[in-house]
Every structure is written in C-alpha cells, then in structure tokens.
Design a protein around this motif. Sequence first.
Motif, short mmCIF file in Angstrom:
data_model
loop_
_atom_site.label_atom_id
_atom_site.label_comp_id
_atom_site.label_asym_id
_atom_site.label_seq_id
_atom_site.Cartn_x
_atom_site.Cartn_y
_atom_site.Cartn_z
N UNK A 173 0.93 15.39 1.99
CA UNK A 173 -0.40 14.59 0.85
C UNK A 173 0.63 13.98 -0.26
N UNK A 174 2.37 14.67 -0.28
CA UNK A 174 2.78 13.87 -1.46
C UNK A 174 3.48 12.80 -1.26
N UNK A 175 3.36 12.62 0.40
CA UNK A 175 3.64 11.13 0.64
C UNK A 175 2.13 9.79 -0.12
N UNK A 176 0.79 10.95 0.24
CA UNK A 176 0.20 10.37 0.08
C UNK A 176 -0.33 9.48 -1.38
N UNK A 177 0.43 10.89 -2.04
CA UNK A 177 0.49 10.10 -3.40
C UNK A 177 1.38 9.77 -4.08
N UNK A 178 2.41 9.27 -3.45
CA UNK A 178 3.30 8.60 -3.84
C UNK A 178 2.74 7.16 -3.93
N UNK A 179 2.29 7.36 -2.61
CA UNK A 179 1.45 5.67 -1.65
C UNK A 179 0.53 5.30 -2.66
N UNK A 180 -0.74 6.38 -2.71
CA UNK A 180 -1.69 5.67 -3.38
C UNK A 180 -1.33 5.55 -4.97
N UNK A 181 -1.15 6.52 -4.84
CA UNK A 181 -1.04 6.78 -6.96
C UNK A 181 -0.12 6.72 -8.01
N UNK A 182 1.12 6.38 -6.73
CA UNK A 182 2.80 6.14 -7.78
C UNK A 182 2.77 7.19 -8.39
N UNK A 183 2.37 8.81 -8.07
CA UNK A 183 2.60 9.47 -8.27
C UNK A 183 4.81 9.85 -8.57
N UNK A 184 5.55 10.11 -8.86
CA UNK A 184 6.32 10.99 -8.95
C UNK A 184 7.41 12.33 -9.45
N UNK A 185 7.23 12.98 -8.98
CA UNK A 185 7.93 13.99 -9.45
C UNK A 185 9.08 13.82 -11.02
N UNK A 186 8.93 15.11 -11.28
CA UNK A 186 9.90 14.66 -12.68
C UNK A 186 11.24 14.91 -12.75
N UNK A 187 11.40 13.66 -13.63
CA UNK A 187 12.52 13.22 -13.78
C UNK A 187 13.16 12.43 -12.49
N UNK A 188 12.30 11.84 -11.81
CA UNK A 188 12.81 10.75 -10.70
C UNK A 188 11.99 9.63 -11.67
N UNK A 189 12.53 8.17 -11.12
CA UNK A 189 12.31 6.82 -11.98
C UNK A 189 11.09 6.12 -10.95
N UNK A 190 10.27 5.44 -11.49
CA UNK A 190 9.57 4.68 -11.11
C UNK A 190 9.98 3.41 -11.34
N UNK A 191 10.07 2.52 -10.64
CA UNK A 191 9.65 0.74 -10.69
C UNK A 191 8.77 -0.04 -9.87
N UNK A 192 8.74 -0.82 -10.42
CA UNK A 192 6.77 -2.07 -10.80
C UNK A 192 7.33 -3.05 -10.36
#
Length: 195
Positions: free
Chosen positions: A117-136
């Motif tokens: 579920x965590x993997x799918x949330x990251x891949x499909x919706x670009x969700x990250x946990x608090x404190x993580x940085x996301x780059x596009x």
Amino acid sequence: MADRRNDRENGPRGSRRPANPRGARPRAAAAGRPTGRSAPGATAPRENGKAKPKLTGRAAILLVVLTVLAVSYASSMRAWMQQREHIADLRAQIDKSESQISKLEREKRRLDDDAYVVQQARERFNYVFPGEKSYRVLDENGDPVDLAAPLPDAPTPEAEVPPAWWDTAWQSVQLAGNPPTDEEAPAEKLEAPKQ
C-alpha cells in the motif's frame, strides 16, 4: 392339346390374330435382339444403338428418400457444428473470467500488505512520509516528466569508415618509391647528452 397350342399362338378362341400384325418377320429375331421383358434395372435398347437408362418407380422413390435423409442430416450437422462452436466460445469466456478472478484475488491479497500500500501511494499519488523530500523532474516546457516515460536515445556518432586494405597497400607502395622530402633528415652523428 392342339387347341391349346393354337390358343397360345393365336390368342383365345374366336379372336384370330395373326402372329405378326404387319405380316413381316419379328424385328427382335431379325435384329438379333432378345425378345420379351427385360430384367429390372436393365436398360431398354434404343433404335440408334445407345442404351437408355430405365428409371423405375421404386428407384425414384428410393432417390427421393435418400435426398430427404441427406438434407435432414445436413441441417442436423450444421446445428451440431454451431452448438460445438458456441460451447467453445463459452469455454473461452469462462477461462478468461477465471483468469481475471484470480488476478483480482491476488490484487486483493496484495492490498492487505502494508508495504504494498505504501509503495502504491508513492508511485500513484506521489505521497511521501513527513520529513521526506520529493522531487519532480520537469521537461523543457515546465510540464512534469512521467517516470515511466522512456528517455530519448542519445544520438549515435557516425562511425568512421576505415580505408580499404588495397588503398593502404597502394599508398605504401607509392611511399616506398617516393619518400617525403619536407621532413628533417636525421642527424648523422648523435651526440651524447651533456652532464
């Protein structure tokens, strides 16, 4: 006894028929053909010498019955073939439905796993946990680049075609006969380095 023979030859008493109404000799005996009735299924002779097939009533009825049986058998066979084809199509649909059901059951079991579920949330919706940085990654127009999009291939450098061996051999022959003159001649005496 003589009366009976006369009856056979001339018919019953009181009706005198000549043996041959035309008064000539019988044609069958003259032509060498058999006299009397022919056997069933035999061919009746024609005057021009060709035999004409004789179709009896029984043969015609048999032919009609066989035709009716063939037509009814053909329609039954066509219906049977259509049913077999329909059954094969239904079996193919059942196999396809069973494979879809097994795929959906496998997906359901995967959704019970928290890591999936965590993997799918990251891949499909670009969700990250608090404190993580996301780059596009953006393309030259400022639109986000899809991660699944293939990268363009780098241009391949044009390969230098080596000269043919016969050209190289001919150049060496020409060079052997006419050495280059613009280079410096080697020194006649080499001097030792100074210390």
